[in-house]
Scaffold this motif. Sequence first.
Motif, PDB file in Angstrom:
ATOM      1  N   SER A 105       0.823  -1.210   0.000  1.00 29.85           N
ATOM      2  CA  SER A 105       0.000   0.000   0.000  1.00 29.85           C
ATOM      3  C   SER A 105       0.856   1.258   0.000  1.00 29.85           C
ATOM      4  N   LYS A 106       1.885   1.293   0.840  1.00 27.01           N
ATOM      5  CA  LYS A 106       2.746   2.480   0.929  1.00 27.01           C
ATOM      6  C   LYS A 106       3.453   2.774  -0.386  1.00 27.01           C
ATOM      7  N   ALA A 107       3.744   1.733  -1.148  1.00 25.44           N
ATOM      8  CA  ALA A 107       4.439   1.924  -2.424  1.00 25.44           C
ATOM      9  C   ALA A 107       3.517   2.448  -3.519  1.00 25.44           C
ATOM     10  N   GLY A 108       2.215   2.440  -3.264  1.00 25.24           N
ATOM     11  CA  GLY A 108       1.294   3.008  -4.235  1.00 25.24           C
ATOM     12  C   GLY A 108       0.597   2.008  -5.138  1.00 25.24           C
ATOM     13  N   PHE A 109       0.659   0.724  -4.815  1.00 23.79           N
ATOM     14  CA  PHE A 109      -0.083  -0.259  -5.594  1.00 23.79           C
ATOM     15  C   PHE A 109      -1.567  -0.158  -5.253  1.00 23.79           C
TER      16      PHE A 109
END
Length: 349
Positions: A37-41
């Motif tokens: 989630s933090k990586a933007g997926f």
Amino acid sequence: MSLEYTTLHSIPISYASCSLGNPLNPPPLLDRLDAISKAGFLAIELSFSDILYFGSSHLGYEPDPKNYDELCTVAAEINKQCRKRNLGIMMLQPFSNFEGWPNGTDGRKDAFERAKGWIRIMQAAGTDMLQVGSSDTPLEKLDRGKIVPDLRELADMLKEHGFKLAYENWCWSTHAPNWLDVWNIVKEADRPNAGLCLDTFQSAGGEWADPTTSSGLLEDVTKDQVDKRFQESLNSLSNTISKDKIYLLQISDAYRVPFPFTKDRDSSGLCPRGRWSHAFRPLPYNGGYLPVEDVVKAVLKTGFHSWFSYEVFDGGASGDGKDTDIIAYAQTAKNAQSRIIASAASISS
């Protein structure tokens, strides 16, 4: 043909949650979801192994793989945890060794019992797509005349719930190792909710590379001929497959194995490419050698602009497993997506 960067940049991205971290000793699922989630997926592929793994902590004991009441409880909780992190569940995977069992066999009975149970899990998880890998059951145990009818029946079972079937060529499959094999099967099945899961590793790892040779490439012809033949296959893919029949493209690379594998199945029954797949698949641009960009470009030339999903099993160049910072690794995957898109935007013909 040219592809606009702004159009490609809008392609949704997913991550196969089971493939983040050491494949031999995966971190807790919720930690992996946080990193993704933090990586933007935008979503994950949810694996059956993740359901069992998370189920042990959520239920307080290891769930029975055939107790679908328990598994649905676990899948519903994973769905809840994903939504907390603004993640969807794009697909349930991997449904394997389903198609082609002869009538009256235990294999066929088990396959359809699993199908009914997995559909229940899909409902609990809030996903509408099931990945089916082309079977690696030895051909002598299969009735090849059942393959298309079985997938047609599974598609019809899924359609009752508004679900889709994404059929993938596993490059170690005994009956459909290449993209053309699964495409022909999907066409013959002729169901509106049956399409393809394409994969950079499965395509290049089957038609271009070989973990049983000293070069790491197919050696039935010269290197130039291997390259030419593979490019011809990719050109055919671009000009043959309908874009609306591609449901997702999975992305990974492959390490050259430290020494050639034997051609025999291992003690667990896995073929060499299956062993290679389980622990030698890094992110693109991170030590692998497959022509990943070429496969991506060929798929995009069909007009496909839907899910890219990162499915890597990075056990390091030795395949023995390595511990990684999963937050940094997920961000590296996101960066690889940007680089792949930039490369694809330069397509011209």
